[in-house]
Design a protein around this motif. Sequence first.
Motif, PDB file in Angstrom:
ATOM      1  N   LYS A  62       0.869  -1.189   0.000  1.00  0.00           N
ATOM      2  CA  LYS A  62       0.000   0.000   0.000  1.00  0.00           C
ATOM      3  C   LYS A  62       0.898   1.229   0.000  1.00  0.00           C
ATOM      4  CE  LYS A  62      -3.529   2.339   2.799  1.00  0.00           C
ATOM      5  NZ  LYS A  62      -4.311   2.325   4.051  1.00  0.00           N
ATOM      6  N   ASP A  63       0.474   2.283  -0.683  1.00  0.00           N
ATOM      7  CA  ASP A  63       1.271   3.508  -0.740  1.00  0.00           C
ATOM      8  C   ASP A  63       1.523   4.022   0.681  1.00  0.00           C
ATOM      9  OD1 ASP A  63       2.312   6.074  -1.142  1.00  0.00           O
ATOM     10  OD2 ASP A  63       1.105   6.410  -2.940  1.00  0.00           O
ATOM     11  N   LEU A  64       2.797   3.946   1.131  1.00  0.00           N
ATOM     12  CA  LEU A  64       3.131   4.372   2.500  1.00  0.00           C
ATOM     13  C   LEU A  64       2.747   5.820   2.740  1.00  0.00           C
ATOM     14  CD1 LEU A  64       4.578   3.857   5.250  1.00  0.00           C
ATOM     15  CD2 LEU A  64       6.735   4.479   4.113  1.00  0.00           C
ATOM     16  N   ASN A  65       2.818   6.633   1.680  1.00  0.00           N
ATOM     17  CA  ASN A  65       2.525   8.060   1.862  1.00  0.00           C
ATOM     18  C   ASN A  65       1.024   8.360   1.898  1.00  0.00           C
ATOM     19  OD1 ASN A  65       3.764  10.496   2.458  1.00  0.00           O
ATOM     20  ND2 ASN A  65       3.537  11.259   0.353  1.00  0.00           N
ATOM     21  N   ARG A  66       0.229   7.335   2.094  1.00  0.00           N
ATOM     22  CA  ARG A  66      -1.205   7.510   2.367  1.00  0.00           C
ATOM     23  C   ARG A  66      -1.572   6.806   3.675  1.00  0.00           C
ATOM     24  NH1 ARG A  66       0.332   9.964  -1.324  1.00  0.00           N
ATOM     25  NH2 ARG A  66      -0.623  10.370  -3.353  1.00  0.00           N
ATOM     26  N   CYS A  67      -0.572   6.487   4.499  1.00  0.00           N
ATOM     27  CA  CYS A  67      -0.783   5.667   5.704  1.00  0.00           C
ATOM     28  C   CYS A  67      -0.574   6.416   7.018  1.00  0.00           C
ATOM     29  CB  CYS A  67       0.174   4.470   5.698  1.00  0.00           C
ATOM     30  SG  CYS A  67      -0.177   3.251   4.415  1.00  0.00           S
ATOM     31  N   PHE A  68      -0.240   7.717   6.961  1.00  0.00           N
ATOM     32  CA  PHE A  68       0.132   8.401   8.202  1.00  0.00           C
ATOM     33  C   PHE A  68      -1.032   9.189   8.779  1.00  0.00           C
ATOM     34  CE2 PHE A  68       4.147   7.442   6.251  1.00  0.00           C
ATOM     35  CZ  PHE A  68       4.887   6.985   7.335  1.00  0.00           C
ATOM     36  N   HIS A  69      -1.467   8.765   9.936  1.00  0.00           N
ATOM     37  CA  HIS A  69      -2.519   9.475  10.653  1.00  0.00           C
ATOM     38  C   HIS A  69      -2.063   9.554  12.103  1.00  0.00           C
ATOM     39  CE1 HIS A  69      -5.002   9.234   7.089  1.00  0.00           C
ATOM     40  NE2 HIS A  69      -4.616   7.973   6.972  1.00  0.00           N
ATOM     41  N   PRO A  70      -2.130  10.743  12.699  1.00  0.00           N
ATOM     42  CA  PRO A  70      -1.541  10.911  14.031  1.00  0.00           C
ATOM     43  C   PRO A  70      -2.033   9.883  15.042  1.00  0.00           C
ATOM     44  CG  PRO A  70      -2.150  13.040  13.107  1.00  0.00           C
ATOM     45  CD  PRO A  70      -2.656  12.003  12.154  1.00  0.00           C
ATOM     46  N   ALA A  71      -3.286   9.398  14.896  1.00  0.00           N
ATOM     47  CA  ALA A  71      -3.830   8.475  15.897  1.00  0.00           C
ATOM     48  C   ALA A  71      -3.680   7.008  15.509  1.00  0.00           C
ATOM     49  CB  ALA A  71      -5.304   8.804  16.123  1.00  0.00           C
TER      50      ALA A  71
END
Lengths: 301, 301
Positions: A62-71
């Motif tokens: 999965k595109d890692l740069n669509r996986c970051f969410h603070p929670a």
Amino acid sequence: MTSDKIRHVCISGGTHGNELTGVCLARHWQSNPTLITRAGFETHALLANPAAIKIGRRYVEKDLNRCFHPANTTTDAKLLEERRAVEIQSWLKSRCNGSYPDVLIDLHSTTANMGLSLVLANCCPFNLMLVAFLKERFPEVNAYVWNEPKTQPGFLNSLAEKGFAIEVGPVANNVAQADLILKTGLLVDACLDFINDWNSGTVQLQDRDVLVYRFREHVDYPRAHDGFPAAMIHPQFQNRDFLELKTGDPIFLGFDGAVTHWDKPEGWAVFINEAAYYEKGIAFTVADKVALAINPAEFRR
Amino acid sequence: MTSDKIRHVCISGGTHGNELTGVCLARHWQSNPTLITRAGFETHALLANPAAIKIGRRYVEKDLNRCFHPANTTTDAKLLEERRAVEIQSWLKSRCNGSYPDVLIDLHSTTANMGLSLVLANCCPFNLMLVAFLKERFPEVNAYVWNEPKTQPGFLNSLAEKGFAIEVGPVANNVAQADLILKTGLLVDACLDFINDWNSGTVQLQDRDVLVYRFREHVDYPRAHDGFPAAMIHPQFQNRDFLELKTGDPIFLGFDGAVTHWDKPEGWAVFINEAAYYEKGIAFTVADKVALAINPAEFRR
């Protein structure tokens, strides 16, 4: 009023495993950390997706740069990149006194003719002043504000309010192109110089407007029944990133010779013919060109 | 003396699934076969590696363009591309009266600045005359003879004595670039025109020399302990495909600024910084520039 002196900066590369510009620089700085060391703050070099780098692909699952969410938590993380995102978030906190870094700059490259560009998830005064600072040193720099209203895209650099992605091109995936790597290194050097000035209170850019290109809409290729593009970016449109797209300009050329024209109001195109966006349904993105004031009310130093 | 009139021609694309130039053209010609139809011979359009095209990669398990050997059998074929090679070989024979096509032209693209180039596995008179014909119509065409002495590389186009790969660039993988697609289409048109002339006995090129670049050696990047390139193609060397490489010219630039110079006799470089060759240990290839006579003794029409 809280102080917003910068204490921790992260420079990341290889968030997309086939974008060698960031991979080469992050590796180099991990081996030579003094090159990104400045007095008064710590700089951490991160090689974001080693598994994808190893196989020379944008991502594994999965595109890692669509996986970051603070929670984000480990409970939600199923796919390789979702797990890696959680791991990176923990690693960052362990390096930055339990918080995310104050500034995060993520290094990317593109097959589009974007030159030296900055992709901002937000327009906080710090970011706009840094853009102004970089444009002064490198007049060819352009800033694109990717703030799609409906989504929280989950970019790595969105973990920090301050910072952005540096996006350079055109360069093919899995190619290290020296001129762009050297220029990206100089851009990062300049960012660190700016942070130094910010911390010492000598930044004098808050009274000006900053020219940026702001997201308006994505445009997909015409598609065949099986989903394959049924037309190419028109040769007269190819490479015209950050240039004016006028109503009536050719945008697509069908394999049968049919020309599609832009039938909407004028705009400025970015990410024209980016390889990785074929699967995302994006042939190019149209932006508005706007001058943003650095809002003194929000400027707290 | 056997007649060598051409009866069956195959034009293939998508042998590498991420080289969209050939993929787009093969798809277009499969849907519009009259575009490659000429009187007197049959032309078959082949989409060589649909599984790799679907996932946007050069190959799934093994480079298909290293899998073709005339004596291949299903017994030896283990990997996906090995099986596909056997399948293609059967398909070709079913279309061409039990033999391979008389001429096979395989469409490729490269991230190197190769322009419009032809990659020949052999220099039979037909091939050299076709090169001469194409260079007359398209003066920017260059021919590279990839005849590594020790190996039988297993190129798709090596199934036929006549024909070659068309290799155009620079273009990123997974990008359809209209100008190169249109030019490749024109080159194939011209090949079909030549075959028509060949069959009608009106080719008048056998008395000339043909300038080609002939394989000398591959050169790899300096490598780090983990195999990652420890240097980049020097910016002054990037894009200098088919240009003279003099003794002493810079070839690599280390991330620490160290420059490596070419310390061997002068040559002509091709495939400089081709993305797919990082894994093959090739940073660029050095060729000799030679004028080949079209040997009248071997010319049988």
